[in-house]
Design an enzyme around this catalytic site. Structure first.
Site, PDB file in Angstrom:
ATOM      1  N   CYS A  78       0.817  -1.230   0.000  1.00  0.00           N
ATOM      2  CA  CYS A  78       0.000   0.000   0.000  1.00  0.00           C
ATOM      3  C   CYS A  78       0.848   1.276   0.000  1.00  0.00           C
ATOM      4  O   CYS A  78       0.429   2.306  -0.547  1.00  0.00           O
ATOM      5  CB  CYS A  78      -0.936  -0.003   1.197  1.00  0.00           C
ATOM      6  SG  CYS A  78      -0.204  -0.611   2.720  1.00  0.00           S
ATOM      7  N   HIS A  82      -2.265   6.637   3.864  1.00  0.00           N
ATOM      8  CA  HIS A  82      -0.814   6.733   4.061  1.00  0.00           C
ATOM      9  C   HIS A  82      -0.311   8.063   3.488  1.00  0.00           C
ATOM     10  O   HIS A  82      -0.536   8.367   2.312  1.00  0.00           O
ATOM     11  CB  HIS A  82      -0.101   5.596   3.320  1.00  0.00           C
ATOM     12  CG  HIS A  82      -0.255   4.242   3.962  1.00  0.00           C
ATOM     13  ND1 HIS A  82      -0.881   4.026   5.168  1.00  0.00           N
ATOM     14  CD2 HIS A  82       0.187   3.024   3.542  1.00  0.00           C
ATOM     15  CE1 HIS A  82      -0.832   2.731   5.459  1.00  0.00           C
ATOM     16  NE2 HIS A  82      -0.201   2.109   4.489  1.00  0.00           N
TER      17      HIS A  82
HETATM   18  N1  LIG Z   1      -4.116  -3.414   5.123  1.00  0.00           N
HETATM   19  C1  LIG Z   1      -3.615  -2.816   4.063  1.00  0.00           C
HETATM   20  O1  LIG Z   1      -3.639  -1.562   3.923  1.00  0.00           O
HETATM   21  C2  LIG Z   1      -2.979  -3.632   2.962  1.00  0.00           C
HETATM   22  C3  LIG Z   1      -2.652  -2.995   1.761  1.00  0.00           C
HETATM   23  C4  LIG Z   1      -2.079  -3.725   0.724  1.00  0.00           C
HETATM   24  C5  LIG Z   1      -1.861  -5.068   0.883  1.00  0.00           C
HETATM   25  N2  LIG Z   1      -2.165  -5.681   2.054  1.00  0.00           N
HETATM   26  C6  LIG Z   1      -1.956  -7.131   2.133  1.00  0.00           C
HETATM   27  O2  LIG Z   1      -3.266  -7.733   2.019  1.00  0.00           O
HETATM   28  C7  LIG Z   1      -3.322  -8.957   2.754  1.00  0.00           C
HETATM   29  C8  LIG Z   1      -4.473  -8.876   3.766  1.00  0.00           C
HETATM   30  O3  LIG Z   1      -4.234  -7.809   4.656  1.00  0.00           O
HETATM   31  P1  LIG Z   1      -5.250  -7.367   5.790  1.00  0.00           P
HETATM   32  O4  LIG Z   1      -4.702  -6.096   6.286  1.00  0.00           O
HETATM   33  O5  LIG Z   1      -6.653  -7.411   5.269  1.00  0.00           O
HETATM   34  O6  LIG Z   1      -5.046  -8.570   6.858  1.00  0.00           O
HETATM   35  P2  LIG Z   1      -6.024  -9.067   8.027  1.00  0.00           P
HETATM   36  O7  LIG Z   1      -6.930  -7.962   8.457  1.00  0.00           O
HETATM   37  O8  LIG Z   1      -5.147  -9.711   9.028  1.00  0.00           O
HETATM   38  O9  LIG Z   1      -6.932 -10.202   7.311  1.00  0.00           O
HETATM   39  C9  LIG Z   1      -6.426 -11.465   6.953  1.00  0.00           C
HETATM   40  C10 LIG Z   1      -7.519 -12.318   6.288  1.00  0.00           C
HETATM   41  O10 LIG Z   1      -6.959 -13.568   5.882  1.00  0.00           O
HETATM   42  C11 LIG Z   1      -7.763 -14.642   6.381  1.00  0.00           C
HETATM   43  N3  LIG Z   1      -6.898 -15.783   6.762  1.00  0.00           N
HETATM   44  C12 LIG Z   1      -5.915 -15.797   7.696  1.00  0.00           C
HETATM   45  N4  LIG Z   1      -5.348 -17.026   7.754  1.00  0.00           N
HETATM   46  C13 LIG Z   1      -6.012 -17.801   6.860  1.00  0.00           C
HETATM   47  C14 LIG Z   1      -5.891 -19.155   6.455  1.00  0.00           C
HETATM   48  N5  LIG Z   1      -4.982 -19.991   6.991  1.00  0.00           N
HETATM   49  N6  LIG Z   1      -6.733 -19.603   5.481  1.00  0.00           N
HETATM   50  C15 LIG Z   1      -7.645 -18.799   4.932  1.00  0.00           C
HETATM   51  N7  LIG Z   1      -7.829 -17.504   5.284  1.00  0.00           N
HETATM   52  C16 LIG Z   1      -6.998 -17.011   6.220  1.00  0.00           C
HETATM   53  C17 LIG Z   1      -8.509 -14.107   7.570  1.00  0.00           C
HETATM   54  O11 LIG Z   1      -9.725 -14.812   7.597  1.00  0.00           O
HETATM   55  P3  LIG Z   1     -10.364 -15.516   8.900  1.00  0.00           P
HETATM   56  O12 LIG Z   1     -10.858 -14.406   9.773  1.00  0.00           O
HETATM   57  O13 LIG Z   1     -11.445 -16.320   8.290  1.00  0.00           O
HETATM   58  O14 LIG Z   1      -9.286 -16.372   9.524  1.00  0.00           O
HETATM   59  C18 LIG Z   1      -8.705 -12.626   7.167  1.00  0.00           C
HETATM   60  O15 LIG Z   1      -9.879 -12.513   6.391  1.00  0.00           O
HETATM   61  C19 LIG Z   1      -1.936  -9.116   3.420  1.00  0.00           C
HETATM   62  O16 LIG Z   1      -1.145  -9.953   2.622  1.00  0.00           O
HETATM   63  C20 LIG Z   1      -1.399  -7.690   3.438  1.00  0.00           C
HETATM   64  O17 LIG Z   1      -0.002  -7.650   3.462  1.00  0.00           O
HETATM   65  C21 LIG Z   1      -2.744  -5.001   3.102  1.00  0.00           C
END
Ligand SMILES: NC(=O)c1ccc[n+]([C@@H]2O[C@H](COP(=O)([O-])OP(=O)(O)OC[C@H]3O[C@@H](n4cnc5c(N)ncnc54)[C@H](OP(=O)(O)O)[C@@H]3O)[C@@H](O)[C@H]2O)c1
Length: 356
Positions: A152, A245
């Site tokens: 991001c 950001h």
């Molecule tokens: N936040 C940002 O601004 C941003 C920006 C760009 C990219 N990213 C990237 O996007 C991705 C998600 O980020 P986030 O911030 O949304 O993370 P997050 O809030 O921690 O969400 C993670 C998600 O993944 C699922 N998950 C976790 N372990 C799993 C497993 N073993 N099998 C299947 N589902 C699983 C969780 O579902 P359950 O609740 O069902 O376990 C949850 O829906 C990451 O790779 C991050 O680096 C984030």
């Protein structure tokens, strides 16, 4: 009016900070239909009960009723595309399984971003990098393929650097970030660590931003991406802002540059999504503000014709000499920095025949 095929989509990681952005954006989409939600701990539950909803606007009622499925290719049967908002450690294996099973995956995770045969997409900058998908399928023997979107923090930065490189040969970029809490996912940084505080370290972030920006801004020739030669120094900080950001950029150029010309160049920047009038493409990818105290996260993160998809730039001025420029930029980390750019990539794929 261009004719579109109706596209059935599935989403991995639907309950997370990024996953929720898809749930917020896709039900209003003209032809991308979110049919299947998948997750880890939430699998087997109704989405509305499993999710800790982060937005003030109400959740789409049809989404709330969907039962979250296991993150397996069989769950997405019949879908044309799979969006992935999985943590990287999980994404590495799970996304490959989906691509092997024939799905086109558009991923937010860092697991595959730097693979040489995987495009790292910001459609305004590098629409032609999608051609790597053919190389990838051939090389890996997959029926499907993986495309990724950047970290991001690198997204807004790369969008601002693109016209500055093309027009004035930007050679060096020194960047300091002030990154929002939602960038760390949910629940993210403990409240007692961040209240009344700034944390001057985000694990692996500085290396990622520099390497990814060089790939995104690279040239595609003979089936290979040659990284941009721009030199970069990045310092990342976590601040107590929910979304958006902010970054200060100090850039050095191979020629003199006037701040007024730079402002005009940034405001004029357009890419393939604007030419194709894709639904999630903002009319103006970079909005320039001339007030001394803009951009600000609370005021500017939802700016533009598609809220959250424009980068807002301000405080454009020379640095230590006429060959340097300083500015402040702001981009919405879970919209332009995540779900929005992935949806725009899917729209470009649809238009260019990658989803057939
Ligand atoms: N936040 C940002 O601004 C941003 C920006 C760009 C990219 N990213 C990237 O996007 C991705 C998600 O980020 P986030 O911030 O949304 O993370 P997050 O809030 O921690 O969400 C993670 C998600 O993944 C699922 N998950 C976790 N372990 C799993 C497993 N073993 N099998 C299947 N589902 C699983 C969780 O579902 P359950 O609740 O069902 O376990 C949850 O829906 C990451 O790779 C991050 O680096 C984030």
């Amino acid at each position: 009016m261009t004719k579109h095929r109706e596209v059935k989509a599935a989403l991995l990681g639907a309950t997370g900070a990024v996953g929720q952005r898809y749930i917020n954006m896709l039900p209003k989409h003209p032809y991308l239909h979110l049919e299947v939600l998948m997750g880890g701990e939430s699998a087997g539950k109704k989405y509305g009960q499993a999710v800790h909803w982060l937005f003030p606007d109400a959740m789409d009622s049809a989404m709330a009723e969907k039962v979250v499925k296991q993150a397996r290719p069989e769950s997405a049967k019949g879908c044309d595309i799979v969006f992935s908002a999985l943590p990287s450690e999980v994404a590495a294996e799970v996304e490959s399984k989906f691509a092997e099973a024939g799905f086109i995956v558009v991923s937010e995770a860092s697991a595959h971003r730097m693979d040489s045969d995987v495009p790292l997409m910001i459609p305004e900058i590098n629409a032609e990098h999608l051609r790597l998908l053919e190389t990838q399928k051939r090389k890996r023997g997959w029926k499907g393929a993986i495309a990724t979107t950047p970290n991001c923090t690198g997204t807004g930065l790369s969008m601002v650097l693109k016209p500055l490189i093309d027009e004035y040969q930007a050679e060096k970029a020194i960047v300091t970030t002030m990154q929002a809490l939602s960038g760390a996912g949910f629940p993210g940084v403990p409240s007692l660590s961040i209240q009344e505080n700034v944390i001057p370290y985000i694990k692996n972030e500085e290396e990622k931003v520099a390497a990814e920006a060089k790939k995104i801004l690279g040239t595609f020739k003979d089936g290979v991406i040659k990284p941009s030669p721009i030199e970069m120094g990045i310092s990342c900080n976590r601040v107590a802002v929910i979304d958006g950001h902010m970054e200060t950029l100090y850039a050095e150029f191979g020629m003199d540059i006037s701040p007024e010309d730079a402002e005009r160049t940034l405001a004029r920047f357009r890419g393939e999504p604007q030419t194709l009038k894709l639904p999630t493409a903002p009319d103006q990818p970079i909005i320039v503000r001339r007030e001394n105290d803009r951009p600000q996260p609370r005021l500017d993160r939802m700016a533009g014709s598609v809220p959250g998809m424009s980068v807002v730039v301000g405080r454009v001025r020379n640095g230590i000499d006429a060959r340097s420029l300083q500015l402040t930029l702001l981009s919405h980390n879970t919209i332009r920095g995540a779900a929005g750019t992935a949806i725009l990539t899917a729209e470009l794929m649809e238009r260019e025949g990658y989803l057939e």
